[in-house]
Design a protein around this motif. Sequence first.
Motif, PDB file in Angstrom:
ATOM      1  N   ARG A 132      89.808   2.252  51.570  1.00  0.00           N
ATOM      2  CA  ARG A 132      90.862   1.691  50.922  1.00  0.00           C
ATOM      3  C   ARG A 132      89.995   1.997  49.453  1.00  0.00           C
ATOM      4  O   ARG A 132      89.481   1.452  48.811  1.00  0.00           O
ATOM      5  N   LYS A 133      89.978   2.933  48.816  1.00  0.00           N
ATOM      6  CA  LYS A 133      89.556   3.891  48.141  1.00  0.00           C
ATOM      7  C   LYS A 133      89.757   3.122  46.754  1.00  0.00           C
ATOM      8  O   LYS A 133      88.360   3.583  45.812  1.00  0.00           O
TER       9      LYS A 133
ATOM     10  N   ALA B 121      84.197   1.441  45.286  1.00  0.00           N
ATOM     11  CA  ALA B 121      82.553   2.632  44.304  1.00  0.00           C
ATOM     12  C   ALA B 121      81.229   1.377  43.785  1.00  0.00           C
ATOM     13  O   ALA B 121      80.303   2.438  43.831  1.00  0.00           O
ATOM     14  N   GLU B 122      81.867   0.434  43.809  1.00  0.00           N
ATOM     15  CA  GLU B 122      80.540  -0.688  43.148  1.00  0.00           C
ATOM     16  C   GLU B 122      78.946  -1.020  45.031  1.00  0.00           C
ATOM     17  O   GLU B 122      78.360  -0.758  44.489  1.00  0.00           O
TER      18      GLU B 122
ATOM     19  N   ALA C 270      81.453  -3.231  55.840  1.00  0.00           N
ATOM     20  CA  ALA C 270      81.573  -3.092  53.783  1.00  0.00           C
ATOM     21  C   ALA C 270      82.909  -4.529  54.162  1.00  0.00           C
ATOM     22  O   ALA C 270      83.431  -4.988  53.422  1.00  0.00           O
ATOM     23  N   MET C 271      84.392  -3.308  55.092  1.00  0.00           N
ATOM     24  CA  MET C 271      85.132  -4.572  55.922  1.00  0.00           C
ATOM     25  C   MET C 271      85.212  -5.308  55.819  1.00  0.00           C
ATOM     26  O   MET C 271      86.767  -6.140  55.610  1.00  0.00           O
ATOM     27  N   VAL C 272      84.063  -6.105  56.411  1.00  0.00           N
ATOM     28  CA  VAL C 272      84.263  -6.823  56.766  1.00  0.00           C
ATOM     29  C   VAL C 272      83.819  -8.115  56.177  1.00  0.00           C
ATOM     30  O   VAL C 272      84.341  -9.659  55.799  1.00  0.00           O
TER      31      VAL C 272
ATOM     32  N   LEU D 220      88.793  -3.516  50.879  1.00  0.00           N
ATOM     33  CA  LEU D 220      88.472  -2.457  51.179  1.00  0.00           C
ATOM     34  C   LEU D 220      89.199  -1.842  52.345  1.00  0.00           C
ATOM     35  O   LEU D 220      89.948  -0.418  52.872  1.00  0.00           O
ATOM     36  N   ILE D 221      90.031  -2.565  53.275  1.00  0.00           N
ATOM     37  CA  ILE D 221      90.675  -2.221  54.490  1.00  0.00           C
ATOM     38  C   ILE D 221      91.887  -1.347  54.006  1.00  0.00           C
ATOM     39  O   ILE D 221      92.700  -2.235  53.640  1.00  0.00           O
ATOM     40  N   GLU D 222      92.592  -0.005  54.156  1.00  0.00           N
ATOM     41  CA  GLU D 222      93.664   0.618  53.706  1.00  0.00           C
ATOM     42  C   GLU D 222      94.767  -0.279  54.404  1.00  0.00           C
ATOM     43  O   GLU D 222      94.761  -0.374  55.396  1.00  0.00           O
TER      44      GLU D 222
END
Length: 114
Positions: free
Chosen positions: A58-59, A65-66, A82-84, A89-91
């Motif tokens: 998920r942008k 960005a960070e 990153a998603m874990v 961040l998961i769309e």
Amino acid sequence: MITIWHNPQCSTSRKVLDLLRAEGHEPRIVEYLKTPPSRAEIAAVVKQLGIPARGLLRKKAPPYAEMGLGDPALPDDRALDAMVQHPVLIERPVVITGKGARIGRPVEAVREVL
């Protein structure tokens, strides 16, 4: 069995859930921010989606960005990690069925796996 990775605060996620119910389905609802999927579950869904792992990011989420996740050559392992680490961040939403998985953007995309 239909599963939706759902965020009740998201209007699109609510619309996808409404669509599923209107089509006569009562999905298993996973509020992924409260009960995050495992790395293996995320990787399996990415495979079902047929996209690189960065395609599920998920942008608009601040960690995107960070963490510098915008690189088009971002390795799948880094995107999955990153998603874990940050489930935000998961769309969303993601609908998973026996026919595959779809991100519900646009909402009608989920019809492809019903």
